[in-house]
Design a protein around this motif. Structure first.
Motif, PDB file in Angstrom:
ATOM      1  N   MET A   1       0.852  -1.163   0.000  1.00  0.00           N
ATOM      2  CA  MET A   1       0.000   0.000   0.000  1.00  0.00           C
ATOM      3  C   MET A   1       0.899   1.228   0.000  1.00  0.00           C
ATOM      4  N   VAL A   2       0.581   2.190  -0.819  1.00  0.00           N
ATOM      5  CA  VAL A   2       1.304   3.456  -0.878  1.00  0.00           C
ATOM      6  C   VAL A   2       0.301   4.580  -0.735  1.00  0.00           C
ATOM      7  N   CYS A   3       0.666   5.602   0.040  1.00  0.00           N
ATOM      8  CA  CYS A   3      -0.217   6.740   0.257  1.00  0.00           C
ATOM      9  C   CYS A   3       0.589   8.026   0.184  1.00  0.00           C
ATOM     10  N   GLU A  27       2.329  -2.115  15.063  1.00  0.00           N
ATOM     11  CA  GLU A  27       1.366  -3.000  14.390  1.00  0.00           C
ATOM     12  C   GLU A  27       2.066  -4.241  13.848  1.00  0.00           C
ATOM     13  N   PRO A  28       1.833  -5.408  14.454  1.00  0.00           N
ATOM     14  CA  PRO A  28       2.514  -6.628  13.999  1.00  0.00           C
ATOM     15  C   PRO A  28       2.057  -7.116  12.619  1.00  0.00           C
ATOM     16  N   LEU A  29       0.918  -6.652  12.134  1.00  0.00           N
ATOM     17  CA  LEU A  29       0.453  -7.070  10.808  1.00  0.00           C
ATOM     18  C   LEU A  29       1.251  -6.430   9.670  1.00  0.00           C
ATOM     19  N   ILE A  30       1.961  -5.340   9.964  1.00  0.00           N
ATOM     20  CA  ILE A  30       2.777  -4.668   8.951  1.00  0.00           C
ATOM     21  C   ILE A  30       4.116  -5.394   8.850  1.00  0.00           C
ATOM     22  N   ARG A  31       4.383  -5.967   7.666  1.00  0.00           N
ATOM     23  CA  ARG A  31       5.657  -6.655   7.442  1.00  0.00           C
ATOM     24  C   ARG A  31       6.801  -5.658   7.344  1.00  0.00           C
ATOM     25  N   HIS A  32       6.577  -4.573   6.615  1.00  0.00           N
ATOM     26  CA  HIS A  32       7.591  -3.535   6.439  1.00  0.00           C
ATOM     27  C   HIS A  32       6.872  -2.223   6.165  1.00  0.00           C
ATOM     28  N   GLY A  33       7.403  -1.133   6.672  1.00  0.00           N
ATOM     29  CA  GLY A  33       6.803   0.168   6.424  1.00  0.00           C
ATOM     30  C   GLY A  33       7.849   1.260   6.359  1.00  0.00           C
ATOM     31  N   GLU A  34       7.561   2.267   5.562  1.00  0.00           N
ATOM     32  CA  GLU A  34       8.417   3.454   5.424  1.00  0.00           C
ATOM     33  C   GLU A  34       7.516   4.675   5.399  1.00  0.00           C
ATOM     34  N   VAL A  35       7.947   5.739   6.029  1.00  0.00           N
ATOM     35  CA  VAL A  35       7.233   7.014   5.970  1.00  0.00           C
ATOM     36  C   VAL A  35       8.263   8.129   5.855  1.00  0.00           C
ATOM     37  N   LEU A  55       3.408   0.622   3.028  1.00  0.00           N
ATOM     38  CA  LEU A  55       3.302  -0.505   3.952  1.00  0.00           C
ATOM     39  C   LEU A  55       3.212  -1.796   3.161  1.00  0.00           C
ATOM     40  N   ASP A  56       3.907  -2.824   3.629  1.00  0.00           N
ATOM     41  CA  ASP A  56       3.811  -4.160   3.050  1.00  0.00           C
ATOM     42  C   ASP A  56       3.166  -5.095   4.068  1.00  0.00           C
ATOM     43  N   TYR A  66      -5.514  -5.397   9.354  1.00  0.00           N
ATOM     44  CA  TYR A  66      -4.892  -4.127   9.736  1.00  0.00           C
ATOM     45  C   TYR A  66      -5.892  -2.981   9.651  1.00  0.00           C
ATOM     46  N   MET A  67      -6.699  -2.963   8.614  1.00  0.00           N
ATOM     47  CA  MET A  67      -7.643  -1.860   8.402  1.00  0.00           C
ATOM     48  C   MET A  67      -8.653  -1.718   9.538  1.00  0.00           C
ATOM     49  N   VAL A  68      -8.890  -2.768  10.307  1.00  0.00           N
ATOM     50  CA  VAL A  68      -9.830  -2.699  11.435  1.00  0.00           C
ATOM     51  C   VAL A  68      -9.115  -2.853  12.785  1.00  0.00           C
TER      52      VAL A  68
END
Length: 93
Positions: A1-3, A27-35, A55-56, A66-68
């Protein structure tokens, strides 16, 4: 997901980046994230995003969970009131 997001008050970008970094850590559901905060170098030429994040997740079911999730809800409660606009896309890895 990209935002990509644009804020109503660009001076709050550090608050948003901090909230997303905390979300990525918690959040453990996020495998990898960058901001990242945008540098705003071309802001006088085009509509400009104040931040971007990616987010991956392991799969679609992880993204849906994750969304909920409470972590997502907490971050959204902080960030959503600050948004002017955002563009989001999901994709398969």
């Amino acid at each position: 997901m990209v935002c990509f997001g644009r804020l109503t008050d660009p001076s709050r970008v550090d608050d948003v980046v901090t909230a997303f970094r905390r979300l990525i850590e918690d959040e453990p559901l996020i495998r990898h994230g960058e901001v990242r905060a945008g540098l705003r170098l071309a802001e006088d030429l085009v509509a400009h995003a104040h931040y971007s994040w990616a987010l991956d997740f392991d799969d679609e079911s992880a993204w849906r969970a994750y969304m909920v999730s409470p972590h997502h809800a907490k971050c959204a409660a902080l960030v959503t009131p600050l948004l002017d606009s955002s563009i989001l896309t999901e994709y398969a890895v």
